[in-house]
Design an enzyme around this catalytic site. Structure first.
Site, PDB file in Angstrom:
ATOM      1  N   LYS A  21       0.859  -1.190   0.000  1.00 42.27           N
ATOM      2  CA  LYS A  21       0.000   0.000   0.000  1.00 42.27           C
ATOM      3  C   LYS A  21       0.890   1.232   0.000  1.00 42.27           C
ATOM      4  O   LYS A  21       1.800   1.375   0.824  1.00 42.27           O
ATOM      5  CB  LYS A  21      -0.829   0.010   1.276  1.00 42.27           C
ATOM      6  CG  LYS A  21      -2.307   0.035   1.038  1.00 42.27           C
ATOM      7  CD  LYS A  21      -3.007   0.076   2.375  1.00 42.27           C
ATOM      8  CE  LYS A  21      -4.482   0.173   2.200  1.00 42.27           C
ATOM      9  NZ  LYS A  21      -5.146   0.298   3.502  1.00 42.27           N
TER      10      LYS A  21
HETATM   11  C1  E4P Z   1      -8.382   1.185   3.355  1.00 43.33           C
HETATM   12  O1  E4P Z   1      -7.624   0.379   2.860  1.00 43.33           O
HETATM   13  C2  E4P Z   1      -8.234   1.759   4.696  1.00 43.33           C
HETATM   14  O2  E4P Z   1      -7.591   0.826   5.529  1.00 43.33           O
HETATM   15  C3  E4P Z   1      -9.539   2.042   5.397  1.00 43.33           C
HETATM   16  O3  E4P Z   1     -10.649   1.679   4.610  1.00 43.33           O
HETATM   17  C4  E4P Z   1      -9.608   3.386   6.040  1.00 43.33           C
HETATM   18  O4  E4P Z   1     -10.868   3.543   6.611  1.00 43.33           O
HETATM   19  P1  E4P Z   1     -11.180   4.648   7.732  1.00 43.33           P
HETATM   20  O5  E4P Z   1     -11.511   5.928   7.053  1.00 43.33           O
HETATM   21  O6  E4P Z   1     -12.391   4.084   8.444  1.00 43.33           O
HETATM   22  O7  E4P Z   1      -9.973   4.736   8.617  1.00 43.33           O
END
Ligand code: E4P
Length: 220
Positions: free
Chosen positions: A83
């Site tokens: 990521k």
């Molecule tokens: C995506 O890969 C992220 O880990 C995640 O969806 C972030 O979500 P949040 O806005 O609830 O932290």
């Protein structure tokens, strides 16, 4: 639309993988911090439980360092995707890692322009953040719809992961918007499973079955 679990919690992953619905997992530094465990151990355990892609975030902000981190992260499992945050250094890292055959998931995507750039840099996945856009009064699902449309129009093969989903409606609206994947927190999946009419219906079936057993039970 495939379903990924947005968590670094092993119990949640084990439970949902038994439901037979799980195609992958996404983690992020905040989710890993919540577990308070060695990241390497956690990712290796997830990789044993899940056959599909597991996104693990590089925490550097310089391309050179992200590339080095990415090369290490993929050693934790064949299915690890790196990521990378949607910043210029991130694009450089995606271009280099994807040229080496390493799958990258570009995260923190908040506009269709960012998604197009990520895809053109070679990302295997882009993650538009629905809930965080809704939080500031913007249209998170509208972004997913736009990205899906741009990618379809230009035959871009990068998969769209609808992320930052807060409730079942977000998940199903992502499906209707044509997202390839939704990454869903455990609590949201629990809400999707549950329906009061399912519970009351099951209770009724079971009590009627009990009554039948009592009625046909031979007297001793
Ligand atoms: C995506 O890969 C992220 O880990 C995640 O969806 C972030 O979500 P949040 O806005 O609830 O932290």
């Amino acid at each position: 639309m495939q379903l990924y679990l947005d968590t670094a919690n092993i119990d949640e992953i084990r439970e949902v993988s038994e439901w037979g619905i799980l195609s992958g997992v996404t983690t992020n530094p905040s989710l890993l911090a919540r577990e308070g465990r060695d990241v390497k151990d956690v990712i290796e355990e997830i990789a044993e439980l899940v056959a599909g892609p597991i996104s693990v975030e590089a925490i550097s902000t310089r391309a050179e360092d992200m590339v080095a981190e990415g090369r290490e992260l993929v050693k934790l499992g064949d299915n690890v995707a790196v990521k990378i945050p949607m910043i210029p250094e991130g694009l450089k890292a995606v271009a280099r890692l994807s040229a080496e055959g390493i799958a990258c998931n570009v995260t923190l995507v908040f506009s269709s322009g960012q998604a197009l750039l990520a895809a053109r840099a070679g990302a295997a996945f882009v993650s538009p953040f629905v809930g965080r856009l809704d939080d500031i009064g913007a249209d998170g699902i509208g972004l997913v719809r736009d990205v899906v449309e741009v990618f379809a129009y230009h035959d871009i093969e990068t998969s769209v992961i609808a992320a930052s989903l807060r409730h079942p409606r977000h998940v199903m609206e992502s499906a209707l918007a044509g997202s390839d994947i939704a990454t869903v927190p455990y609590g949201v999946l629990e809400s999707m499973v549950a329906h009061p009419l399912t519970d009351s219906g099951l209770e009724r079936f079971l009590s009627d079955w009990e009554s039948l057993q009592r009625a046909v039970k031979p007297e001793i």
